[in-house]
Motif scaffolding. Structure first.
Motif, PDB file in Angstrom:
ATOM      1  N   VAL A 141     -94.557 -29.986 -22.012  1.00 33.23           N
ATOM      2  CA  VAL A 141     -94.948 -28.625 -21.658  1.00 33.23           C
ATOM      3  C   VAL A 141     -93.877 -28.062 -20.726  1.00 33.23           C
ATOM      4  N   GLU A 142     -93.246 -26.971 -21.136  1.00 36.92           N
ATOM      5  CA  GLU A 142     -92.227 -26.326 -20.320  1.00 36.92           C
ATOM      6  C   GLU A 142     -92.676 -24.902 -20.006  1.00 36.92           C
ATOM      7  N   GLY A 143     -92.586 -24.553 -18.737  1.00 37.98           N
ATOM      8  CA  GLY A 143     -93.029 -23.227 -18.348  1.00 37.98           C
ATOM      9  C   GLY A 143     -92.186 -22.635 -17.248  1.00 37.98           C
ATOM     10  N   GLN A 144     -92.262 -21.344 -17.120  1.00 36.20           N
ATOM     11  CA  GLN A 144     -91.575 -20.656 -16.042  1.00 36.20           C
ATOM     12  C   GLN A 144     -92.313 -19.356 -15.738  1.00 36.20           C
ATOM     13  N   GLY A 145     -92.135 -18.899 -14.522  1.00 36.60           N
ATOM     14  CA  GLY A 145     -92.749 -17.648 -14.106  1.00 36.60           C
ATOM     15  C   GLY A 145     -91.793 -16.868 -13.234  1.00 36.60           C
ATOM     16  N   THR A 146     -91.793 -15.574 -13.373  1.00 38.79           N
ATOM     17  CA  THR A 146     -90.923 -14.713 -12.569  1.00 38.79           C
ATOM     18  C   THR A 146     -91.722 -13.526 -12.050  1.00 38.79           C
ATOM     19  N   TRP A 147     -91.362 -13.106 -10.840  1.00 37.87           N
ATOM     20  CA  TRP A 147     -92.022 -11.971 -10.181  1.00 37.87           C
ATOM     21  C   TRP A 147     -91.004 -10.873  -9.949  1.00 37.87           C
ATOM     22  N   ASP A 148     -91.305  -9.668 -10.439  1.00 40.42           N
ATOM     23  CA  ASP A 148     -90.430  -8.515 -10.265  1.00 40.42           C
ATOM     24  C   ASP A 148     -91.078  -7.583  -9.247  1.00 40.42           C
ATOM     25  N   PRO A 149     -90.584  -7.577  -8.000  1.00 34.68           N
ATOM     26  CA  PRO A 149     -91.217  -6.735  -6.975  1.00 34.68           C
ATOM     27  C   PRO A 149     -91.057  -5.243  -7.242  1.00 34.68           C
ATOM     28  N   ALA A 150     -90.016  -4.852  -7.967  1.00 33.33           N
ATOM     29  CA  ALA A 150     -89.795  -3.431  -8.222  1.00 33.33           C
ATOM     30  C   ALA A 150     -90.901  -2.856  -9.113  1.00 33.33           C
ATOM     31  N   THR A 151     -91.261  -3.608 -10.143  1.00 31.04           N
ATOM     32  CA  THR A 151     -92.308  -3.138 -11.062  1.00 31.04           C
ATOM     33  C   THR A 151     -93.646  -3.796 -10.789  1.00 31.04           C
ATOM     34  N   LYS A 152     -93.682  -4.686  -9.775  1.00 29.50           N
ATOM     35  CA  LYS A 152     -94.896  -5.440  -9.444  1.00 29.50           C
ATOM     36  C   LYS A 152     -95.456  -6.142 -10.689  1.00 29.50           C
ATOM     37  N   THR A 153     -94.543  -6.836 -11.381  1.00 26.87           N
ATOM     38  CA  THR A 153     -94.906  -7.494 -12.639  1.00 26.87           C
ATOM     39  C   THR A 153     -94.652  -8.988 -12.547  1.00 26.87           C
ATOM     40  N   THR A 184     -96.837 -19.479 -25.307  1.00 28.29           N
ATOM     41  CA  THR A 184     -97.733 -18.522 -24.678  1.00 28.29           C
ATOM     42  C   THR A 184     -96.941 -17.658 -23.710  1.00 28.29           C
ATOM     43  N   ASP A 185     -97.072 -16.345 -23.853  1.00 25.12           N
ATOM     44  CA  ASP A 185     -96.429 -15.398 -22.946  1.00 25.12           C
ATOM     45  C   ASP A 185     -97.504 -14.536 -22.303  1.00 25.12           C
ATOM     46  N   VAL A 186     -97.439 -14.393 -20.984  1.00 27.65           N
ATOM     47  CA  VAL A 186     -98.406 -13.590 -20.250  1.00 27.65           C
ATOM     48  C   VAL A 186     -97.653 -12.670 -19.299  1.00 27.65           C
ATOM     49  N   THR A 187     -97.965 -11.391 -19.357  1.00 32.08           N
ATOM     50  CA  THR A 187     -97.381 -10.405 -18.448  1.00 32.08           C
ATOM     51  C   THR A 187     -98.500  -9.692 -17.712  1.00 32.08           C
ATOM     52  N   THR A 188     -98.427  -9.718 -16.393  1.00 27.64           N
ATOM     53  CA  THR A 188     -99.449  -9.076 -15.569  1.00 27.64           C
ATOM     54  C   THR A 188     -98.773  -8.088 -14.626  1.00 27.64           C
ATOM     55  N   GLN A 189     -99.262  -6.870 -14.631  1.00 23.20           N
ATOM     56  CA  GLN A 189     -98.717  -5.846 -13.739  1.00 23.20           C
ATOM     57  C   GLN A 189     -99.795  -5.401 -12.769  1.00 23.20           C
TER      58      GLN A 189
END
Length: 243
Positions: free
Chosen positions: A197-209, A226-231
């Motif tokens: 299982v390989e995963g990664q997560g990134t936080w974009d403070p400009a778009t709060k995403t 699986t791709d998940v985007t939360t704003q």
């Protein structure tokens, strides 16, 4: 407005948990929870499940607990559909470098299963040994360890499980903090082969995403992604007070 605030708070808390060194943060949360918890108490919980083609099924949990002098205990009586009952008795205690916990589960027919669990702190993390004895006398064990490297900002976890038939399964996981999120890889190896299982997560403070991605590779070579985007929705400003 209240909903937006709740979503913002929840999301910010999730991001903070993922970016802070897990060992120290977890110990601090556990210590605060222990200090604020009552010395003894009693709770009741009722759960009703309604299936698509059947009548409601109700179960209840009646628990009592007490703690003090570095020890604690809990007794829970579970009453399932049809009045069938099972019980769980748990005892725990602090040790010089961690804690020990024993649980006994008794089923409706009187059969019992026990679990003995020990956690020991190390300089960089912890070790954990768990032994489970089932109703038929079969014994399974799990030996795990974890360590945090502040230089690489990486948390490493290893575990080996031995089942009653002698077969084994291992897992190795690594989670690394990055500038804008995290990367993690977990490998499970058992009698049927290896799953990664390989995963990664990134936080974009400009778009709060917050963007998360996970790829699972099974022993037969098949994969799923699986791709998940939360704003986070912006919080509406407070209305000006009426004149």
């Amino acid at each position: 407005m209240r909903c937006s605030r709740f979503v913002s708070f929840t999301f910010a808390f999730l991001v903070a948990c993922l970016l802070v060194a897990p060992a120290a943060d977890a110990r601090a949360r556990q210590a605060r929870a222990r200090q604020s918890a009552p010395k003894s108490g009693h709770s009741e919980r009722t759960v009703t499940r309604t299936g698509p083609d059947g009548p409601p099924r109700t179960s209840s949990h009646d628990s009592s607990w007490q703690r003090g002098d570095g020890k604690w205990s809990r007794d829970t009586l579970h009453t399932g559909p049809g009045g069938k009952q099972g019980a769980i008795h748990v005892e725990g205690a602090k040790t010089g470098d961690g804690r020990v916990r024993d649980a006994t589960r008794t089923g409706p027919a009187g059969a019992t299963a026990t679990t003995h669990d020990e956690v020991h702190r190390t300089d960089a993390g912890y070790t954990r040994q768990t032994t489970h004895t089932g109703p038929n006398g079969g014994v399974s064990t799990r030996n795990a360890s974890g360590a945090y490297d502040p230089e690489t900002k990486t948390w490493t976890h290893d575990a080996t499980t031995t089942r009653p038939d002698g077969s084994t399964a291992t897992s190795h996981g690594e989670r690394t903090r990055t500038e804008d999120g995290y990367q993690r890889t977990t490998t499970h190896t058992g009698p049927q082969g290896t799953t990664t299982v390989e995963g990664q997560g990134t936080w974009d403070p400009a778009t709060k995403t917050w963007t998360r991605e996970k790829v699972v590779t099974r022993p037969d070579g098949s994969t799923s992604k699986t791709d998940v985007t939360t704003q986070v929705a912006p919080v509406a400003p407070e209305p000006a007070p009426a004149e």
